[in-house]
Design an enzyme around this catalytic site. Structure first.
Site, PDB file in Angstrom:
ATOM      1  N   GLN C 148      12.689  -6.536  11.029  1.00 35.51           N
ATOM      2  CA  GLN C 148      11.347  -6.167  10.566  1.00 35.51           C
ATOM      3  C   GLN C 148      11.060  -6.882   9.252  1.00 35.51           C
ATOM      4  O   GLN C 148      11.884  -6.818   8.332  1.00 35.51           O
ATOM      5  CB  GLN C 148      11.320  -4.640  10.381  1.00 35.51           C
ATOM      6  CG  GLN C 148       9.986  -4.075   9.999  1.00 35.51           C
ATOM      7  CD  GLN C 148      10.093  -3.168   8.779  1.00 35.51           C
ATOM      8  OE1 GLN C 148      10.732  -3.520   7.797  1.00 35.51           O
ATOM      9  NE2 GLN C 148       9.452  -2.016   8.861  1.00 35.51           N
ATOM     10  N   SER C 151       8.587  -6.001   3.699  1.00 34.79           N
ATOM     11  CA  SER C 151       8.748  -5.944   2.244  1.00 34.79           C
ATOM     12  C   SER C 151       8.823  -7.321   1.601  1.00 34.79           C
ATOM     13  O   SER C 151       9.349  -8.271   2.178  1.00 34.79           O
ATOM     14  CB  SER C 151      10.036  -5.194   1.892  1.00 34.79           C
ATOM     15  OG  SER C 151       9.914  -3.841   2.216  1.00 34.79           O
ATOM     16  N   SER C 184      17.032  -6.184   6.959  1.00 37.51           N
ATOM     17  CA  SER C 184      18.308  -5.890   7.615  1.00 37.51           C
ATOM     18  C   SER C 184      18.413  -6.752   8.867  1.00 37.51           C
ATOM     19  O   SER C 184      17.460  -6.868   9.638  1.00 37.51           O
ATOM     20  CB  SER C 184      18.381  -4.430   8.055  1.00 37.51           C
ATOM     21  OG  SER C 184      18.180  -3.576   6.975  1.00 37.51           O
ATOM     22  N   GLU C 267       9.667   4.463  12.241  1.00 36.41           N
ATOM     23  CA  GLU C 267      10.801   4.408  11.316  1.00 36.41           C
ATOM     24  C   GLU C 267      11.188   5.801  10.849  1.00 36.41           C
ATOM     25  O   GLU C 267      12.352   6.144  10.793  1.00 36.41           O
ATOM     26  CB  GLU C 267      10.459   3.539  10.106  1.00 36.41           C
ATOM     27  CG  GLU C 267      11.622   3.451   9.106  1.00 36.41           C
ATOM     28  CD  GLU C 267      11.308   2.564   7.918  1.00 36.41           C
ATOM     29  OE1 GLU C 267      10.131   2.457   7.547  1.00 36.41           O
ATOM     30  OE2 GLU C 267      12.256   1.974   7.371  1.00 36.41           O
ATOM     31  N   ASN C 393      11.577   8.317  -3.234  1.00 34.16           N
ATOM     32  CA  ASN C 393      11.248   9.739  -3.328  1.00 34.16           C
ATOM     33  C   ASN C 393       9.817   9.939  -3.825  1.00 34.16           C
ATOM     34  O   ASN C 393       9.105  10.830  -3.367  1.00 34.16           O
ATOM     35  CB  ASN C 393      12.206  10.434  -4.297  1.00 34.16           C
ATOM     36  CG  ASN C 393      13.521  10.812  -3.633  1.00 34.16           C
ATOM     37  OD1 ASN C 393      13.745  10.485  -2.466  1.00 34.16           O
ATOM     38  ND2 ASN C 393      14.370  11.498  -4.376  1.00 34.16           N
TER      39      ASN C 393
END
Lengths: 429, 364, 429, 364
Positions: C148, C151, C184, C267, C393
């Protein structure tokens, strides 16, 4: 710390550690203060509670005024204020010494906290000569008490969004209408420092003016406001066409925000330096004693929690001591005082948790005659004030981020909007 | 394992919620709270009995609903959300569970139909002045007096004691039942003005002994079920605080925009929500376990208090904080949830004791 | 839970508790999965690590592809995907059963996580018939692996501010230039789902397009990116005038943001449902065993901390189980999945703290031959990823506030500004 | 009690900071870190010696500066901020303090001038494989062999051991000094790649006994001073993390504005600052106490580790978090501070042990 162990404040409380002003002049002054206090400090019955406890009785009020008058007569009132207006013209070092010595007593000075800590210093900074002559000496002599009139139901953290209006009439007088809230001491105050909107066509920080308002004037109504502890140390104050003369403006017309910032700066100092009560169930000392009395001090979990609480109190006390040393060295604390406020609240919240572990179910139900049960419950119920009153924790973090760390401001949607077009409080849209 | 409510349970929740909305608004809670003579709302108690929820765990043969812990927790969550001033925890939880666990037919026949019908309420006295669960075993003595027993001593933390028709007492390591009117009550001062507690003084008070093979086992069983029931109350309070806080954050404007658009408030609300969601899963798991897997209850019940106790207090404190000054006033209800949450956190022992219980259950 | 105690996942791990699909069909399917796994699940050496561990070896990669092919042959690949494209056309219930049974094994499925969990489902949702025919069956047969590509160095939490450009040339092909990061599996992936900017005159969320990109195409450069654990499970991927045919658009041109949201939705589900490793030093089970082995399990402080850690794991596991039950009952988790992500990170941070108390100095220095020392250090060093990767977070709290609680949005200064006028990343102003 | 630095101390800080900025930038730290052969930066060590800071606590008579703990903490804070790979903690803190506390003239004359001049470095071995302070007393045995002593056994967690010319060993409840070259070293794997530790194996290793009336008292004195010194390192790391994070928050743009304008980041930075400010006050208090009020040192030293240990780790973790993905990369320095902070938090015992020490000091 051996050199400071002879007298003075608790080494474990949130108050100062060690003494300042060790020079010769300081030592002489300390001796004078110590001697005077030993002779004149009244007993516990005269104690005048601060906010978050109950309102003072008539007797307490009278005793407090007498004590303030005695302080004045002894040359110990208005230590850092100009001699011209009744003060002593001394430095922060002497004030610090006085507070250190006073910490060993439960002085009945609570009702003068706002007068002496906020309103007076602001008049010293911004008042006209005539205002200073009129208001400062009676204040120092304990004849008149002041309150501060900023907060409104719709303007808490965002003080500048306040809606109380002051309109100038043909005579040049101002006419005030609106409602204030969270006003400590309004029920016995003689004067108030009032922030009101004088120009709603300006953006919200502009168009505010600060006034001296006579709390005994027609149209002023004071109603007690009960807080969650059940007591009513605060008030709501209603203004219904209250007339204020033109010479009652503090600073400049429409420059009230700057005056308010000046006064709030004194508030932070005042909070940081306020005198602590001698007995407080929510401290390490008290909870350690409780734990011993209940036989749980040897429990490793309780022991660890008590040690952590001690550490939290101690690091705050040392922070305050360091701020004072920096201040003495010429680095004013400024917005860094918010760190002490934030940390102070955190210590109390931690203490509430530890109190539960130490005291157990007895913290939630106790015998009617048991004053320690009442005191603990009051402390538990008063704790939320520590992170709300005087600027919430959220506001303090913003102050530190903006003013100390220099982080960029948030987008400000209300900065340049004329006030009358702005949404405030929870009013209908 | 079922962690969500079924249709019938949702209807039960709705009907209790509707009843409380009509008959137990905050104003009513405050009226009862202010009236030391009343202390509980007897009319509301009757209405709850008419709804059939005061005897949920009472067997059908004894006039109850023969329902389970999940159903009872549904009711308790609503009562906790409304801070309803009724002796549900005392009578429909503690006393009911003790009467069932004791397994004595005479006692059950005497008490359970009355409890289920809401005709009588029963309190349970198990703690001494220090508050430890079961410590009344040493603070109240029992002595045989001819064919009767007499109790002497003192028990404390008796929830809703003065309003009870009967009191089940864990005295001298055994179980006894006494007439509520025969007890000398001293109402305690309480942190939470909506939850009454009292000391019970026994002075040669006539009592009936309840035969029981394992009195300490009953004591423990009652604790575990109380821990689950209290957790349901705690969850109800958390949900109410969360809802009120989110609602306030949407309408309260500061700095020209709703405070809920500020991350300091929004993210705090998100944390409250995350805490609530996990607490709710823990609660329904504990209730399901009480119904279906009693062997796992010691762990599930301790877990419920380890999680819900501090979570409910933190939620109440944070909700109050996010309301700012208005939340600190007596007029606003935030403080009632704060005081209730702190009370519940310590009612069955301290968080450290609950952790120790959980560790025991896990054989750590 | 007695009924679930016979087999299945650890009752204390963060993974599910209890079983779903207890109907007759479910039982039969479970038996089939259990039998097949018992026979075919390979040993630990074939384990293919997920992100935040080291990259797989050639042998592990080959073994993983073989295992996926075997799954496919057994009718256990693409359980919920359409049969038309090689899937099994089953429901979430069967997938859940499979994951429950698989949790007892260390299956070598790590390299397919993104292919199966994100890229494949997005193609199922948005791909053309031709794309599905071309890409889905080889994926399920373990022949092709996907990555993917969202980013960028300047676009982390704010993915929509990405700068990689795709420009259409005269032939209708697209030409891509830019840099991706945190990819990844890029070093062994055959295809990537690429998000690129196709119209910089639009505001940032508009003007993006998603493409299938051939990772073996000229101009694609993959460089390993070492993370703080010292391993390189991620890559930087550079695009230097890479040509992409017109039929490689996934969804619509300039509608890439919607496609990205679709993929990120998968995801979250994928993260919540991912299979956990059997041994993890940062769990209650492991730390309790450590405490016992070191003789500190009886220490009341350690005991309390372990109980709290258990409680934290258990409440998360129960939350996940409840989310699944709600999902089975027709209430999709949606943004509420962010709660599980947030709580999962909190559990790990708590475990790091407890590990320090339990293991003590041995957590910071150990013998070269001691694998438990390496494992613990890796776990400590990987923990920050739990609160950063897949949305920090802070981002998760925003999602919960906005989408679950319906709180008002923040002022969005970049919403309607043409992208080329916007500041992004840390570029010069 | 003085909690702020004087002019001379600020100049000391400035000169060390300038030296480190020139000769120990992050790139240099990484070079030394990657080179298992080097392990420490000997050139930098020499430069620090030339600056006169390696022997700050060494008496002037022994060639040192005869300065105090506050001065040494000034240096340590800078070394901690730069993660400087030099054996300062081993040689200028642990070994120096032990040599002084032992009060043995021969030992002092042998070691202290060399340490002060930076000519030799000395390590201290006090722990066994479990890491508890002083446990080498049982894991290393001492036996008299004619006029000599011989050590046998193993000590672990010896900071910068393999580079040391001498090692002070707490063996058999007494203090011994051995040649570094006579020890068989096994470098440990460490969480923190910038802080080397090793196991020392003694196999009939020739040792010199250091006469001492209260060996356990020396052990304790060394711990207390180490706790203060390590706290200075920790503070330096905290300050650097705070500065880097605030700087990044000002320039990193997401959602069209600097992340530092978002409350989630701004308020977290404010919390870091509040933590740093309190930690700093605690540190200078501990250092001042070590210099002027030894009787209060047990409390002040334990307090320093209770506060600084977790605070430094939380700061490093939060700083890394606020950097987002880039903070998680090997290339960014955030992870070095994270690993150092976790290492320091556990180097002298666990936080629970530090709390217990503080409780002891407070006679709770």
């Amino acid at each position: 710390m051996a050199e400071t162990s002879k007298a003075g404040p608790s080494m474990t409380g949130q108050q100062g550690t060690g003494h300042s002003g060790t020079g010769q002049r300081g030592t002489a002054f300390r001796e004078r203060v110590r001697g005077w206090l030993a002779e004149h400090a009244p007993g516990g019955d005269d104690h005048v509670p601060e906010a978050s406890e109950s309102a003072p009785t008539e007797q307490q009020l009278a005793a407090a005024k007498r004590f303030q008058a005695a302080l004045f007569d002894a040359g110990l009132a208005g230590l850092t204020w100009p001699a011209e207006y009744g003060g002593q013209g001394l430095t922060a070092a002497e004030l610090q010494i006085f507070q250190e010595e006073a910490a060993a007593y439960d002085l009945p000075t609570g009702v003068f906290l706002i007068s002496m800590g906020m309103c007076g210093p602001t008049l010293v900074d911004l008042g006209t000569h005539e205002q200073k002559v009129r208001y400062l000496p009676p204040l120092l002599r304990g004849e008149e008490i002041w309150c501060q009139l900023f907060s409104e139901p719709g303007a808490g953290s965002d003080v500048a969004s306040l809606q109380t209006r002051a309109v100038r009439d043909g005579s040049g007088d101002w006419v005030v209408t609106g409602q204030k809230v969270w006003t400590s001491g309004a029920q016995y105050a003689d004067f108030g420092a009032l922030l009101a909107r004088t120009n709603p066509d300006e953006a919200k920080h502009r168009g505010l003016t600060m006034f001296v308002v006579d709390m005994h004037a027609p149209g002023v109504t004071v109603r007690p406001l009960r807080d969650m502890t059940g007591s009513a140390p605060f008030n709501e104050v209603y203004f219904d066409d209250v007339r204020i003369p033109a010479d009652a403006v503090i600073g400049e017309v429409d420059a009230g925000w700057a005056a308010a910032v000046t006064m709030l700066g004194h508030e932070r100092v005042s909070i940081g330096g306020s005198v602590r009560r001698r007995y407080d169930p929510m401290t390490f000392d008290s909870l350690r004693d409780e734990a011993r009395a209940r036989g749980v001090a040897g429990d490793p979990v309780v022991r660890g929690e008590l040690a952590e609480l001690y550490a939290a109190e101690r690091k705050l006390a040392l922070l305050n001591a360091r701020l004072r040393q920096q201040s003495d060295a010429g680095l004013a604390p400024g917005a860094r005082g918010s760190v002490a406020k934030l940390a102070g609240a955190q210590v109390l919240w931690q203490a509430v948790r530890v109190a539960g572990l130490v005291v157990g179910p007895r913290a939630i139900a106790w015998e009617p005659g048991d004053p320690s049960g009442d005191a603990l419950a009051l402390a538990i119920n008063a704790t939320p004030a520590s992170s709300i009153a005087g600027g919430t924790n959220q506001i303090q973090r913003g102050i530190i981020g903006d003013r100390v760390l220099g982080l960029p401001k948030e987008p400000q949607v209300d900065r340049d909007v004329p006030f009358r077009e702005l949404r405030v409080g929870t009013q209908a849209r | 394992m079922r962690l969500i409510l079924d249709e019938e349970q949702r209807r039960l929740a709705d009907s209790v919620r509707a009843l409380l909305a009509d008959h137990c608004p905050p104003q009513r809670v405050r009226e009862v709270m202010a009236d030391d003579g009343a202390g509980i709302d007897r009319r509301l108690w009757t209405q709850l009995a008419e709804l059939g929820v005061t005897g949920l765990l009472v067997p059908e043969a004894a006039g109850g609903a023969g329902a389970g812990h999940v159903d009872r927790c549904v009711v308790l969550a609503e009562l906790g959300a409304a801070l309803a001033p009724v002796p549900y925890l005392a009578s429909a939880v503690l006393a009911t569970d003790a009467a069932i666990a004791l397994g004595d037919d005479t006692l059950a026949e005497d008490l359970l139909p009355e409890i289920a019908a809401g005709q009588q309420t029963v309190a349970v006295a198990v703690a001494d002045a220090g508050g430890r669960w079961g410590s009344a075993a040493d603070s109240v003595q029992a002595a045989r007096d001819g064919g009767h027993w007499r109790l002497a001593g003192e028990a404390a933390f008796v929830v809703d004691g003065p309003f009870a028709d009967h009191v089940l007492v864990y005295a001298d390591h055994g179980w006894f039942v006494v007439d509520g009117g025969a007890v000398s009550w001293r109402p305690s001062r309480t942190l939470d003005p909506t939850r009454r507690m009292a000391r019970a003084e026994f002075a040669r008070t006539s009592a009936r002994y309840v035969p029981c093979a394992d009195p300490a086992g009953v004591l423990e069983a009652v604790w575990q079920r109380a821990a689950v029931a209290l957790a349901a109350e705690q969850l109800g309070g958390m949900r109410r605080v969360l809802d009120d806080t989110v609602e306030y954050a949407k309408v309260r404007v500061q700095f020209g925009r709703p405070i809920g658009s500020q991350q300091a408030v929004k993210h705090a609300c998100a944390d409250l929500y995350a805490s609530c969601e996990q607490a709710e899963a823990v609660l329904w798991h504990a209730a399901w376990t009480a119904d279906h897997d009693p062997a796992a209850l010691p762990e599930a019940a301790a877990l419920a208090q380890v999680v819900l106790g501090p979570a409910a207090f933190d939620t109440a404190a944070s909700g109050l904080q996010l309301h700012g000054g208005i939340g600190y006033t007596w007029e606003h209800d935030a403080h009632l949830y704060y005081k209730r949450a702190k009370t519940s956190e310590l009612l069955l022992g301290t968080p450290a004791e609950h952790r120790a219980r959980l560790a025991d259950a896990l054989s750590i």
